[in-house]
Motif scaffolding. Structure first.
Motif, PDB file in Angstrom:
ATOM      1  N   ALA A  14       1.135  31.853 -46.751  1.00 31.51           N
ATOM      2  CA  ALA A  14       1.902  33.066 -46.482  1.00 31.51           C
ATOM      3  C   ALA A  14       1.020  34.246 -46.856  1.00 31.51           C
ATOM      4  O   ALA A  14       0.272  34.197 -47.837  1.00 31.51           O
ATOM      5  CB  ALA A  14       3.184  33.083 -47.293  1.00 31.51           C
ATOM      6  N   LEU A  15       1.082  35.293 -46.050  1.00 29.37           N
ATOM      7  CA  LEU A  15       0.353  36.533 -46.308  1.00 29.37           C
ATOM      8  C   LEU A  15       1.360  37.673 -46.324  1.00 29.37           C
ATOM      9  O   LEU A  15       2.299  37.682 -45.522  1.00 29.37           O
ATOM     10  CB  LEU A  15      -0.683  36.795 -45.217  1.00 29.37           C
ATOM     11  N   ALA A  16       1.150  38.623 -47.212  1.00 24.97           N
ATOM     12  CA  ALA A  16       2.003  39.812 -47.256  1.00 24.97           C
ATOM     13  C   ALA A  16       1.108  41.000 -47.526  1.00 24.97           C
ATOM     14  O   ALA A  16       0.245  40.950 -48.412  1.00 24.97           O
ATOM     15  CB  ALA A  16       3.077  39.683 -48.336  1.00 24.97           C
ATOM     16  N   ALA A  17       1.294  42.063 -46.737  1.00 22.11           N
ATOM     17  CA  ALA A  17       0.431  43.232 -46.889  1.00 22.11           C
ATOM     18  C   ALA A  17       1.147  44.502 -46.472  1.00 22.11           C
ATOM     19  O   ALA A  17       2.028  44.488 -45.612  1.00 22.11           O
ATOM     20  CB  ALA A  17      -0.829  43.072 -46.035  1.00 22.11           C
ATOM     21  N   THR A  18       0.738  45.589 -47.095  1.00 19.28           N
ATOM     22  CA  THR A  18       1.135  46.913 -46.632  1.00 19.28           C
ATOM     23  C   THR A  18       0.071  47.350 -45.632  1.00 19.28           C
ATOM     24  O   THR A  18      -0.865  46.592 -45.334  1.00 19.28           O
ATOM     25  CB  THR A  18       1.180  47.920 -47.802  1.00 19.28           C
ATOM     26  N   ASP A  19       0.164  48.576 -45.165  1.00 19.23           N
ATOM     27  CA  ASP A  19      -0.873  49.106 -44.276  1.00 19.23           C
ATOM     28  C   ASP A  19      -2.199  49.254 -45.010  1.00 19.23           C
ATOM     29  O   ASP A  19      -3.239  49.385 -44.380  1.00 19.23           O
ATOM     30  CB  ASP A  19      -0.470  50.482 -43.740  1.00 19.23           C
ATOM     31  N   GLU A  20      -2.154  49.243 -46.339  1.00 13.72           N
ATOM     32  CA  GLU A  20      -3.347  49.529 -47.142  1.00 13.72           C
ATOM     33  C   GLU A  20      -3.975  48.333 -47.832  1.00 13.72           C
ATOM     34  O   GLU A  20      -5.180  48.338 -48.088  1.00 13.72           O
ATOM     35  CB  GLU A  20      -3.004  50.573 -48.210  1.00 13.72           C
ATOM     36  N   ALA A  21      -3.188  47.311 -48.194  1.00 10.89           N
ATOM     37  CA  ALA A  21      -3.755  46.242 -49.014  1.00 10.89           C
ATOM     38  C   ALA A  21      -2.956  44.948 -48.918  1.00 10.89           C
ATOM     39  O   ALA A  21      -1.756  44.950 -48.637  1.00 10.89           O
ATOM     40  CB  ALA A  21      -3.809  46.696 -50.479  1.00 10.89           C
ATOM     41  N   LEU A  22      -3.640  43.852 -49.209  1.00 12.76           N
ATOM     42  CA  LEU A  22      -3.035  42.525 -49.261  1.00 12.76           C
ATOM     43  C   LEU A  22      -2.348  42.364 -50.614  1.00 12.76           C
ATOM     44  O   LEU A  22      -2.958  42.561 -51.661  1.00 12.76           O
ATOM     45  CB  LEU A  22      -4.121  41.457 -49.090  1.00 12.76           C
ATOM     46  N   LEU A  23      -1.062  42.029 -50.584  1.00 14.07           N
ATOM     47  CA  LEU A  23      -0.263  41.825 -51.798  1.00 14.07           C
ATOM     48  C   LEU A  23      -0.144  40.356 -52.180  1.00 14.07           C
ATOM     49  O   LEU A  23       0.004  40.020 -53.342  1.00 14.07           O
ATOM     50  CB  LEU A  23       1.172  42.311 -51.569  1.00 14.07           C
ATOM     51  N   TYR A  24      -0.128  39.493 -51.167  1.00 12.03           N
ATOM     52  CA  TYR A  24       0.130  38.080 -51.419  1.00 12.03           C
ATOM     53  C   TYR A  24      -0.647  37.224 -50.435  1.00 12.03           C
ATOM     54  O   TYR A  24      -0.685  37.505 -49.241  1.00 12.03           O
ATOM     55  CB  TYR A  24       1.638  37.771 -51.285  1.00 12.03           C
ATOM     56  N   CYS A  25      -1.249  36.175 -50.963  1.00 15.25           N
ATOM     57  CA  CYS A  25      -1.874  35.117 -50.174  1.00 15.25           C
ATOM     58  C   CYS A  25      -1.643  33.852 -50.972  1.00 15.25           C
ATOM     59  O   CYS A  25      -2.206  33.689 -52.062  1.00 15.25           O
ATOM     60  CB  CYS A  25      -3.376  35.380 -49.994  1.00 15.25           C
ATOM     61  N   GLY A  26      -0.772  32.995 -50.477  1.00 20.25           N
ATOM     62  CA  GLY A  26      -0.470  31.815 -51.262  1.00 20.25           C
ATOM     63  C   GLY A  26       0.317  30.781 -50.504  1.00 20.25           C
ATOM     64  O   GLY A  26       0.559  30.905 -49.311  1.00 20.25           O
ATOM     65  N   PHE A  27       0.722  29.768 -51.249  1.00 22.77           N
ATOM     66  CA  PHE A  27       1.296  28.571 -50.669  1.00 22.77           C
ATOM     67  C   PHE A  27       2.819  28.559 -50.625  1.00 22.77           C
ATOM     68  O   PHE A  27       3.407  27.616 -50.121  1.00 22.77           O
ATOM     69  CB  PHE A  27       0.777  27.351 -51.437  1.00 22.77           C
ATOM     70  N   PHE A  28       3.473  29.585 -51.180  1.00 26.90           N
ATOM     71  CA  PHE A  28       4.927  29.649 -51.068  1.00 26.90           C
ATOM     72  C   PHE A  28       5.299  29.903 -49.619  1.00 26.90           C
ATOM     73  O   PHE A  28       4.573  30.593 -48.900  1.00 26.90           O
ATOM     74  CB  PHE A  28       5.516  30.765 -51.932  1.00 26.90           C
ATOM     75  N   PRO A  29       6.435  29.402 -49.161  1.00 27.18           N
ATOM     76  CA  PRO A  29       6.863  29.687 -47.787  1.00 27.18           C
ATOM     77  C   PRO A  29       7.109  31.193 -47.609  1.00 27.18           C
ATOM     78  O   PRO A  29       7.506  31.878 -48.558  1.00 27.18           O
ATOM     79  CB  PRO A  29       8.176  28.918 -47.639  1.00 27.18           C
ATOM     80  N   PRO A  30       6.882  31.714 -46.402  1.00 25.73           N
ATOM     81  CA  PRO A  30       7.114  33.140 -46.164  1.00 25.73           C
ATOM     82  C   PRO A  30       8.511  33.598 -46.602  1.00 25.73           C
ATOM     83  O   PRO A  30       8.665  34.712 -47.103  1.00 25.73           O
ATOM     84  CB  PRO A  30       6.923  33.290 -44.652  1.00 25.73           C
ATOM     85  N   GLU A  31       9.519  32.745 -46.438  1.00 26.07           N
ATOM     86  CA  GLU A  31      10.878  33.111 -46.827  1.00 26.07           C
ATOM     87  C   GLU A  31      10.960  33.405 -48.327  1.00 26.07           C
ATOM     88  O   GLU A  31      11.631  34.348 -48.759  1.00 26.07           O
ATOM     89  CB  GLU A  31      11.877  31.994 -46.472  1.00 26.07           C
ATOM     90  N   ALA A  32      10.283  32.590 -49.125  1.00 25.15           N
ATOM     91  CA  ALA A  32      10.286  32.789 -50.581  1.00 25.15           C
ATOM     92  C   ALA A  32       9.548  34.077 -50.950  1.00 25.15           C
ATOM     93  O   ALA A  32       9.945  34.790 -51.869  1.00 25.15           O
ATOM     94  CB  ALA A  32       9.658  31.589 -51.279  1.00 25.15           C
ATOM     95  N   VAL A  33       8.485  34.379 -50.221  1.00 25.22           N
ATOM     96  CA  VAL A  33       7.731  35.615 -50.468  1.00 25.22           C
ATOM     97  C   VAL A  33       8.610  36.821 -50.142  1.00 25.22           C
ATOM     98  O   VAL A  33       8.662  37.790 -50.904  1.00 25.22           O
ATOM     99  CB  VAL A  33       6.418  35.636 -49.651  1.00 25.22           C
ATOM    100  N   ARG A  34       9.316  36.749 -49.014  1.00 30.49           N
ATOM    101  CA  ARG A  34      10.231  37.842 -48.645  1.00 30.49           C
ATOM    102  C   ARG A  34      11.288  38.056 -49.727  1.00 30.49           C
ATOM    103  O   ARG A  34      11.584  39.187 -50.094  1.00 30.49           O
ATOM    104  CB  ARG A  34      10.926  37.531 -47.310  1.00 30.49           C
ATOM    105  N   GLN A  35      11.850  36.960 -50.232  1.00 23.46           N
ATOM    106  CA  GLN A  35      12.868  37.067 -51.281  1.00 23.46           C
ATOM    107  C   GLN A  35      12.298  37.700 -52.544  1.00 23.46           C
ATOM    108  O   GLN A  35      12.945  38.554 -53.158  1.00 23.46           O
ATOM    109  CB  GLN A  35      13.458  35.690 -51.601  1.00 23.46           C
ATOM    110  N   ARG A  36      11.108  37.301 -52.926  1.00 24.33           N
ATOM    111  CA  ARG A  36      10.465  37.867 -54.124  1.00 24.33           C
ATOM    112  C   ARG A  36      10.219  39.362 -53.952  1.00 24.33           C
ATOM    113  O   ARG A  36      10.471  40.150 -54.853  1.00 24.33           O
ATOM    114  CB  ARG A  36       9.158  37.135 -54.399  1.00 24.33           C
TER     115      ARG A  36
END
Length: 188
Positions: free
Chosen positions: A33-55
């Motif tokens: 799963a990857l999570a980023a703003t327009d400026e930077a990467l916040l998350y790169c990891g093995f949790f499912p995207p749904e769990a990242v969204r919840q966090r």
């Protein structure tokens, strides 16, 4: 070459935070799963995207799926994908995608940044050695727990830390993924 690291502090309660694009990326290690703003990467990891969204939502962040983000909002996600693919193919040794360590606790941030700075590509350190590096000798277990909470796996290389005997222990993506990464980095 050092990682380019832009550390952003947690925002004040009244500050408007940029929406975060959450995407998934299929790699040789499996689904990340990857999570980023327009400026930077916040998350790169093995949790499912749904769990990242919840966090992220629990922390007051607005999340946007990749499919509805629009091309202009995907720059950091695409940059991270390209760098991850090149790294996992053995064509890249470090990452330059801008990072936001705001999802890490202060101690976890200190520990993962120490790994990135003091444990070179192809090298390893033990949990005890890393504990001494962050001026907490005897805190090997706390270091292991902090590495387990690394919100930027692979990019901030927590896989380079091994047990005192050299044994591969604990990795969010599993021991096979840790072995893959260490073998990849030792192929010089």
């Amino acid at each position: 070459m050092q990682n380019v690291i832009e550390t952003r502090s947690r925002s004040a309660a009244n500050e408007v935070m940029a929406p975060v694009v959450v995407a998934e990326h299929h790699t040789l290690l499996g689904r990340l799963a990857l999570a980023a703003t327009d400026e930077a990467l916040l998350y790169c990891g093995f949790f499912p995207p749904e769990a990242v969204r919840q966090r992220l939502a629990a922390g007051g962040r607005e999340c946007v799926d990749e499919s509805s983000a629009g091309a202009g909002r995907l720059g950091v996600i695409q940059e991270a994908r390209g760098q991850l693919d090149a790294f996992l193919a053995g064509k890249r040794r470090s990452f330059s995608v801008p990072l936001d360590t705001g999802l890490a606790t202060p101690f976890s941030k200190e520990v993962v940044l120490a790994v990135a700075e003091y444990v070179p590509y192809g090298g390893t350190a033990t949990y005890g050695e890393l504990a001494a590096t962050v001026h907490r000798p005897g805190a090997a277990r706390a270091v292991g727990k902090a590495l387990g909470a690394n919100p930027l796996c692979v990019v901030l290389p927590c896989h380079r830390v091994v047990g005192a005997s050299g044994r591969l222990t604990g990795y969010a993506g599993g021991v096979a993924a840790k072995r893959f990464l260490l073998d990849l980095e030792s192929q010089d």
